[in-house]
Design an enzyme around this catalytic site. Structure first.
Site, PDB file in Angstrom:
ATOM      1  CB  SER A 187      -3.896  -9.757   4.700  1.00  0.00           C
ATOM      2  OG  SER A 187      -5.039 -10.515   4.381  1.00  0.00           O
TER       3      SER A 187
ATOM      4  CG  HIS B 178      -5.612  -5.089   1.571  1.00  0.00           C
ATOM      5  ND1 HIS B 178      -5.790  -3.925   0.866  1.00  0.00           N
ATOM      6  CD2 HIS B 178      -6.591  -5.936   1.165  1.00  0.00           C
ATOM      7  CE1 HIS B 178      -6.836  -4.060   0.058  1.00  0.00           C
ATOM      8  NE2 HIS B 178      -7.333  -5.272   0.209  1.00  0.00           N
TER       9      HIS B 178
ATOM     10  CG  ASN C 287      -0.172  -2.511   2.687  1.00  0.00           C
ATOM     11  OD1 ASN C 287      -0.386  -1.434   3.259  1.00  0.00           O
ATOM     12  ND2 ASN C 287      -1.036  -3.043   1.829  1.00  0.00           N
TER      13      ASN C 287
ATOM     14  CG  ASP D  19      -3.888  -3.932  -1.955  1.00  0.00           C
ATOM     15  OD1 ASP D  19      -3.127  -3.404  -1.124  1.00  0.00           O
ATOM     16  OD2 ASP D  19      -4.884  -3.354  -2.420  1.00  0.00           O
TER      17      ASP D  19
HETATM   18  C1  GRF Z   1      -6.912   0.537   7.264  1.00  0.00           C
HETATM   19  O1  GRF Z   1      -8.165  -0.056   7.081  1.00  0.00           O
HETATM   20  C2  GRF Z   1      -5.851  -0.215   6.512  1.00  0.00           C
HETATM   21  O2  GRF Z   1      -6.084  -1.587   6.448  1.00  0.00           O
HETATM   22  C3  GRF Z   1      -5.957   0.376   5.127  1.00  0.00           C
HETATM   23  O3  GRF Z   1      -6.198   1.738   5.353  1.00  0.00           O
HETATM   24  C4  GRF Z   1      -6.841   1.919   6.615  1.00  0.00           C
HETATM   25  C5  GRF Z   1      -5.998   2.867   7.404  1.00  0.00           C
HETATM   26  O4  GRF Z   1      -6.594   3.243   8.607  1.00  0.00           O
HETATM   27  N1  GRF Z   1      -4.766   0.100   4.358  1.00  0.00           N
HETATM   28  P1  GRF Z   1      -5.760   4.049   9.682  1.00  0.00           P
HETATM   29  O5  GRF Z   1      -5.205   5.289   9.010  1.00  0.00           O
HETATM   30  O6  GRF Z   1      -4.661   3.149  10.183  1.00  0.00           O
HETATM   31  O7  GRF Z   1      -6.736   4.393  10.765  1.00  0.00           O
END
Ligand code: GRF
Length: 219
Positions: free
Chosen positions: A140, A113, A111, A149
């Site tokens: 991260s 985050h 994932n 998370d």
């Molecule tokens: C990103 O900021 C990611 O870290 C978080 O959700 C957002 C997704 O953005 N988990 P995208 O759909 O990849 O543009």
């Protein structure tokens, strides 16, 4: 020669800019993974267009169409197995996965985050970082565990917090860092350079650069 690249599925719910960064990175002939499948739980997620433009097979699996979370996840799991997926990348996937699903894909589920975990799990990370007065923020990539998370960090990227930052300005700076970070982390994992030692990720051949810190370098 047999294709040894790992088969990766990306799970999204929206914009899909991290999906785009992964697709772009995987176009390089030496990248150890290919983006084989995209699954969105949101029917009109913009990221689905990106998948289609690149000829990547994509599915909508709308959680609202399933009576239980288990049935929703069973459908995702079936699609992943049907496509012989090796690794899953969550990229803005806004459903919390069950312990059963997470354990079934343990150490094969990443994932991204938008914070320097373990700081600021959950939502609104940029506003919370500003409110907390920290001087650095970032993103991260971690292996997913049942607790949201949390999980062993593969790589992190730091960005400075500037005096006149708004949450949106900070979010844009972090997103830029995310787009560099996720491909580096996936390359490490898919290329077999990231090893689990207990609950820590050891990097055998760190490609960390440009403000990215990857796990811990193996002794
Ligand atoms: C990103 O900021 C990611 O870290 C978080 O959700 C957002 C997704 O953005 N988990 P995208 O759909 O990849 O543009």
């Amino acid at each position: 020669m047999a294709d040894t690249r790992k088969r990766v599925a990306v799970l999204i719910s929206g914009r899909g800019s991290n999906l785009g960064a992964l697709i772009d990175a995987a176009a390089a002939s030496d990248f150890p993974a290919e983006i084989t499948l995209v699954i969105s739980n949101v029917p009109d997620a913009a990221g689905l267009d990106r998948a289609r433009q690149n000829g990547i097979s994509s599915f909508v699996i709308d959680h609202r169409q399933y009576e239980t979370k288990a049935a929703f996840e069973d459908e995702i799991d079936a699609r992943l197995r049907e496509a012989a997926i090796d690794l899953i990348c969550l990229a803005g996937f806004m459903r919390i996965l069950s312990t059963e699903f997470v354990e079934a894909w343990r150490d094969r589920l990443l994932n991204i985050h938008p914070s320097l975990l373990p700081m600021f799990p959950g939502l609104d990370t940029h506003a919370r970082a500003l409110a907390a007065g920290v001087k650095e923020h970032g993103a991260s990539v971690h292996f997913v565990r049942a607790e949201t998370d949390q999980g062993p960090v593969v790589a992190q990227s730091k960005v400075p917090i500037l005096a006149d930052d708004t949450p949106d300005m900070l979010a844009a700076r972090v997103l830029d860092a995310e787009h560099r970070l996720y491909p580096i982390a996936l390359k490490l994992v898919a290329g077999g350079k990231a090893r689990m030692v207990g609950e820590r990720v050891m990097i055998d051949d760190s490609e960390a650069s440009g403000g990215v810190t990857a796990g811990a370098t193996a002794p």
